[in-house]
Design a protein around this motif. Structure first.
Motif, PDB file in Angstrom:
ATOM      1  N   GLU A 337      15.610 -34.939  35.690  1.00 25.32           N
ATOM      2  CA  GLU A 337      15.712 -36.233  35.010  1.00 25.32           C
ATOM      3  C   GLU A 337      14.368 -36.941  34.877  1.00 25.32           C
ATOM      4  OE1 GLU A 337      18.500 -37.073  33.707  1.00 25.32           O
ATOM      5  OE2 GLU A 337      19.628 -35.407  34.585  1.00 25.32           O
ATOM      6  N   ILE A 338      13.266 -36.266  35.180  1.00 26.72           N
ATOM      7  CA  ILE A 338      11.939 -36.897  35.089  1.00 26.72           C
ATOM      8  C   ILE A 338      11.044 -36.061  34.195  1.00 26.72           C
ATOM      9  CG2 ILE A 338      12.135 -37.988  37.369  1.00 26.72           C
ATOM     10  CD1 ILE A 338      10.413 -35.720  38.477  1.00 26.72           C
ATOM     11  N   SER A 339       9.794 -36.480  34.059  1.00 22.83           N
ATOM     12  CA  SER A 339       8.863 -35.794  33.156  1.00 22.83           C
ATOM     13  C   SER A 339       8.464 -34.430  33.660  1.00 22.83           C
ATOM     14  CB  SER A 339       7.611 -36.655  32.944  1.00 22.83           C
ATOM     15  OG  SER A 339       7.952 -37.901  32.379  1.00 22.83           O
ATOM     16  N   GLY A 340       8.399 -34.226  34.976  1.00 29.52           N
ATOM     17  CA  GLY A 340       8.038 -32.921  35.498  1.00 29.52           C
ATOM     18  C   GLY A 340       7.639 -32.954  36.954  1.00 29.52           C
ATOM     19  N   CYS A 341       7.384 -31.748  37.509  1.00 24.69           N
ATOM     20  CA  CYS A 341       7.017 -31.593  38.919  1.00 24.69           C
ATOM     21  C   CYS A 341       5.817 -30.663  39.034  1.00 24.69           C
ATOM     22  CB  CYS A 341       8.184 -31.030  39.719  1.00 24.69           C
ATOM     23  SG  CYS A 341       9.639 -32.094  39.787  1.00 24.69           S
ATOM     24  N   GLY A 342       5.243 -30.643  40.235  1.00 20.78           N
ATOM     25  CA  GLY A 342       4.135 -29.749  40.499  1.00 20.78           C
ATOM     26  C   GLY A 342       2.792 -30.334  40.054  1.00 20.78           C
ATOM     27  N   LYS A 343       1.802 -29.490  40.064  1.00 16.69           N
ATOM     28  CA  LYS A 343       0.465 -29.943  39.688  1.00 16.69           C
ATOM     29  C   LYS A 343       0.435 -30.292  38.202  1.00 16.69           C
ATOM     30  CE  LYS A 343      -4.378 -28.558  39.619  1.00 16.69           C
ATOM     31  NZ  LYS A 343      -5.349 -27.470  39.861  1.00 16.69           N
ATOM     32  N   TRP A 344      -0.031 -31.524  37.908  1.00 16.87           N
ATOM     33  CA  TRP A 344      -0.083 -31.967  36.513  1.00 16.87           C
ATOM     34  C   TRP A 344      -1.430 -31.593  35.900  1.00 16.87           C
ATOM     35  CZ3 TRP A 344      -3.152 -35.453  33.727  1.00 16.87           C
ATOM     36  CH2 TRP A 344      -2.702 -35.751  32.423  1.00 16.87           C
ATOM     37  N   GLU A 345      -1.375 -31.050  34.692  1.00 18.86           N
ATOM     38  CA  GLU A 345      -2.586 -30.726  33.955  1.00 18.86           C
ATOM     39  C   GLU A 345      -2.486 -31.305  32.552  1.00 18.86           C
ATOM     40  OE1 GLU A 345      -2.921 -26.524  33.937  1.00 18.86           O
ATOM     41  OE2 GLU A 345      -3.572 -26.358  36.031  1.00 18.86           O
ATOM     42  N   LYS A 346      -3.639 -31.673  32.005  1.00 18.26           N
ATOM     43  CA  LYS A 346      -3.656 -32.230  30.657  1.00 18.26           C
ATOM     44  C   LYS A 346      -3.210 -31.164  29.654  1.00 18.26           C
ATOM     45  CE  LYS A 346      -7.233 -35.721  31.453  1.00 18.26           C
ATOM     46  NZ  LYS A 346      -8.546 -36.264  31.030  1.00 18.26           N
ATOM     47  N   PRO A 347      -2.364 -31.542  28.703  1.00 22.50           N
ATOM     48  CA  PRO A 347      -1.866 -30.568  27.726  1.00 22.50           C
ATOM     49  C   PRO A 347      -2.930 -30.241  26.680  1.00 22.50           C
ATOM     50  CG  PRO A 347      -1.017 -32.738  27.207  1.00 22.50           C
ATOM     51  CD  PRO A 347      -1.761 -32.886  28.512  1.00 22.50           C
ATOM     52  N   MET A 348      -2.638 -29.174  25.918  1.00 18.74           N
ATOM     53  CA  MET A 348      -3.528 -28.768  24.830  1.00 18.74           C
ATOM     54  C   MET A 348      -3.078 -29.427  23.535  1.00 18.74           C
ATOM     55  SD  MET A 348      -5.566 -26.665  26.424  1.00 18.74           S
ATOM     56  CE  MET A 348      -6.395 -25.685  25.174  1.00 18.74           C
ATOM     57  N   LYS A 349      -4.028 -29.589  22.608  1.00 19.43           N
ATOM     58  CA  LYS A 349      -3.709 -30.120  21.288  1.00 19.43           C
ATOM     59  C   LYS A 349      -4.507 -29.350  20.242  1.00 19.43           C
ATOM     60  CE  LYS A 349      -7.264 -33.696  20.950  1.00 19.43           C
ATOM     61  NZ  LYS A 349      -7.543 -35.133  20.696  1.00 19.43           N
TER      62      LYS A 349
END
Length: 561
Positions: A337-349
């Motif tokens: 129910e949330i945006s995510g878990c674990g190590k967060w990394e900036k996404p690609m564009k």
């Protein structure tokens, strides 16, 4: 109340079929009055209604079938039997007989020679006959052949190798379903014959009712195909057949070849174009989105997947042989129910600076000469036949068939030049029987069951209410028990309760029947004489009567005493 759409949903659309199967058919309609057959007088080169003298005109073939595949060593003979009889299905006219194919998976051949050859030079040619597929048509033909006139034409030798002028009629097997119109055309230069097949032929009509097929070839080289008297196809002998009647006047020169310096490439890369200095071919397609921010609800310390808490180590797992057992993993429910878990990394564009590999733009080729084609030369085999409708003389008619369906009936054959006579024959025979066949088929068709009366409460009609609930459940359950339970859970539950109660009663009755009956112990034998026993019984009876006259003490009085 259960409605029809509920049954449709449960059966996947087969509710109507199930209802029809479950409902008894209603009584058939009264017999339809039918006329009695009487031969119709029509003058024609060939006209057949299969009257009692039919066998004086028609001869069954005893020839061997000629095989085009020479590797097949066995011989195929025409062993199929023929009979002239009334229809057994949807008879339209009493006493009206036809020629009937009698065997399944057999080669049939029969023919009738004309009194004199038919020459339609400068005339219309009209071919018409009835086909009745009493058992449908699974795989086979129901077409006729108009045979070429020649001195060697013997009816008993008629086979697939016999030269014909026209082949016309229905043919169906698998995906093939068409009305043939094929005519043989003689090449005036070589003397060879070639079959000309109608392009896009109409479909055959597959019905147990009589179908009328009519072919009209006019002297202006036009033709018309009719089914049941209605136009289904028309065109030109010169334009609507493959291969064409007349070959092309010019052909490609087989000795011509494309010159080596011939350029047939219309566009080429611009040789003067140069790659711009700021064009970076090494720029990546995607780059890191430096402006991205980690969502506030992101859980860095929670893994995206966790061991399955319900996973259990198999009982036969041997750590020494199978290694350490590791449970399977499942998605972490905290991350759902949330945006995510674990190590967060900036996404690609997408990289706005990406241009890819540079290539020169295309321009028109100044040396282009166009597509090359060999030069045309006069066709040495060219001829022009402007009147292919002038067929060669026709000497006989024949049916040469193989079919997987028996009882195909042919009747009312007309071969001549008069469209009016063919239409008169249709009006006096086909139209009469067709109307009767349609009425009889409609009268004997199973009628749709009447919609059930809506019973919405048990008190209104208990029997009808229960019946309305159970019948659709059974209809669905016969096809799909699971679907029946899902569609009618209350009926399934009720039936389960009734069955459970009946089983419990049966088990109880069986248990009672199996229990041993109690047997009273016999009193010990007495040595007293019968007279002594009678005296003692009398004394006992007297003492018993005395005690009955005395007042009896209650339970409370006896306690005080």
């Amino acid at each position: 109340m259960v409605h029809a759409d509920e049954i449709d949903d449960a059966l996947g659309g087969d509710a109507a079929a199930a209802a029809a199967a479950a409902s008894p058919s209603e009584s058939s309609s009264p017999a339809i009055k039918k006329p009695t057959f009487s031969p119709l007088a029509i003058s024609a080169p060939f006209y057949e209604q299969f009257t009692d003298d039919w066998n004086s005109r028609w001869k069954v073939s005893h020839a061997k079938k000629e095989l085009t595949d020479k590797s097949i060593e066995e011989e195929w003979a025409y062993i199929g039997q023929w009979a002239v009889e009334e229809p057994s299905v949807l008879k339209g006219i009493e006493g009206d007989k036809g020629l009937v194919v009698k065997n399944v998976a057999a080669h049939h051949a029969i023919s009738a020679k004309f009194d004199k050859p038919i020459d339609n030079t400068g005339k219309s040619l009209v071919v018409q006959y009835e086909v009745k597929l009493q058992n449908g048509l699974e795989c086979g033909g129901a077409y006729l052949k108009l045979l070429k006139e020649n001195a060697d034409l013997h009816a008993e030798e008629f086979s697939n190798a016999s030269p014909y002028v026209i082949m016309f009629g229905p043919d169906k097997c698998g995906a093939t379903n068409k009305v043939h119109f094929i005519f043989k055309h003689k090449n005036p230069k070589t003397g060879e014959y070639e079959e000309k097949h109608l392009q896009s032929p109409p479909m055959a009509k597959i019905t147990k009712q009589t179908t009328l097929y009519t072919l009209i070839v006019n002297p202006d080289q036009t033709f018309e195909l009719r089914v049941d008297g209605k136009n289904v196809k028309d065109g030109s002998l010169l334009e609507d057949f493959t291969p064409a009647v007349n070959p092309p006047a010019e052909i490609d020169d087989p000795e011509d070849s494309k010159p080596e310096d011939w350029v047939d490439i219309a566009r080429i890369p611009d040789p003067d174009a140069k790659k711009p200095e700021d064009w970076d071919e090494d720029a990546p397609v995607d780059i890191v989105d430096e402006e991205a921010v980690k969502p506030e609800d992101w859980l860095d310390d929670e893994p995206e997947f966790i061991p399955d808490p319900e996973a259990k180590k198999p009982e036969d797992w041997d750590d020494e042989e199978d290694g350490d057992w590791i449970p399977s993993t499942v998605s972490n429910p905290k991350c759902q129910e949330i945006s995510g878990c674990g190590k967060w990394e900036k996404p690609m564009k997408a990289n706005p600076a990406y241009k890819g590999k540079w290539s020169a733009p295309m321009i028109d080729n100044p040396a282009y000469k166009g597509p090359w084609a060999p030069r045309k030369i006069p066709n040495p085999n060219y001829f022009e036949d402007k009147t292919p409708s002038n067929f060669e003389p026709i000497g006989a008619i024949g049916y040469e068939l193989w079919t997987m369906t028996k009882d195909i009936l042919f009747d009312n054959i007309y071969v001549g030049h008069s469209i009016e006579d063919a239409e008169k024959l249709q009006k006096e025979t086909f139209d009469v029987k067709k109307a009767i066949e349609e009425a009889e088929e409609a009268a004997t068709a199973p009628k749709a069951p009447e919609p059930p009366k809506m019973i919405d409460s048990f008190k209104e009609d208990p029997v009808a209410f229960i019946k309305a609930k159970i019948e659709p459940f059974i209809a669905v359950a016969m096809k799909d028990p699971v679907a029946a339970i899902k569609a009618f859970p209350e009926v399934a539950g009720g039936l389960a309760a009734v069955i459970g109660t009946i089983l419990a009663l049966l088990i109880g009755l069986i248990s009672l029947a199996a229990a041993p009956a109690k047997v009273k112990k016999a009193a010990p034998a007495s040595d007293k004489k019968p007279e002594t026993k009678i005296q003692e019984a009398a004394k006992a009876e007297g003492s018993s009567s005395e005690s009955d006259n005395k007042p009896k003490a209650s339970r409370r009085t006896s306690k005080k005493a």
